[in-house]
Design an enzyme around this catalytic site. Sequence first.
Site, PDB file in Angstrom:
ATOM      1  N   HIS A 122       0.829  -1.193   0.000  1.00 19.21           N
ATOM      2  CA  HIS A 122       0.000   0.000   0.000  1.00 19.21           C
ATOM      3  C   HIS A 122       0.873   1.257   0.000  1.00 19.21           C
ATOM      4  CE1 HIS A 122      -3.224  -2.774   1.287  1.00 19.21           C
ATOM      5  NE2 HIS A 122      -4.048  -1.844   0.822  1.00 19.21           N
ATOM      6  N   LYS A 126      -0.483   4.888   4.542  1.00 18.53           N
ATOM      7  CA  LYS A 126      -1.437   3.984   5.182  1.00 18.53           C
ATOM      8  C   LYS A 126      -0.980   3.690   6.605  1.00 18.53           C
ATOM      9  CE  LYS A 126      -3.933  -0.388   4.596  1.00 18.53           C
ATOM     10  NZ  LYS A 126      -5.242   0.257   4.844  1.00 18.53           N
TER      11      LYS A 126
END
Length: 216
Positions: A122, A126
């Site tokens: 990600h 995040k």
Amino acid sequence: MIELYLNGKSGKMGETIINLIKKNERFNLTGDLSTADVVIDFSHPDSTKKIIEETLEKNVPLVIGTTGLNNEILENMNKASIKIPIIQAANMSIGVHQLKESIKKFVIENKNKVNCYIEEIHHVKKLDKPSGTAVEIEKLIKKIDRENNIDIVEISSIRKDDINGIHTVTFVYKDISYIFKHNATSRDIFATGALNCAQKIINLQPKLYSFEDIVN
């Protein structure tokens, strides 16, 4: 028209949902929770805790996409779902749902001793690590592995650039690898899933629902 209150509208997912609402005549974005038919939450766990209390007080259905929720928030969510319908999901992509179904089929049909490796990638901003989706997949695999054929389930997390989400699940048996992968090329797939949940939840009875409950 559905009056929708968005908690976390300044975030990446919030911006994506707002852009989709502008193209969707079924929804109107409201800044007043008391006039809302439904609330979507893509924020921070601290803000999620607060919005659970507020939606419960106002008796408004709630869709939660925020991840990294601690046990206290999960307990509050469960208690609130006795009085209001709540959909909580780490990932609201139909593609991830299909990924889980494929993994489920493999695990049920597998007769060999295998190791499982879950990799999630990600964007660098995040907060939760591993991702909620990776954790959900891990729990799913352990739950349906009734024959105890999976010796190891490991999760690795990578934070890189502005990646929306890549989940790769690999089952290894001797020299053979079985690979299942989902690559989110746009946040639109998550936002679309959240709006679909928001549209359906207003007709549901108080209960805690998963994304799979809604899809199925």
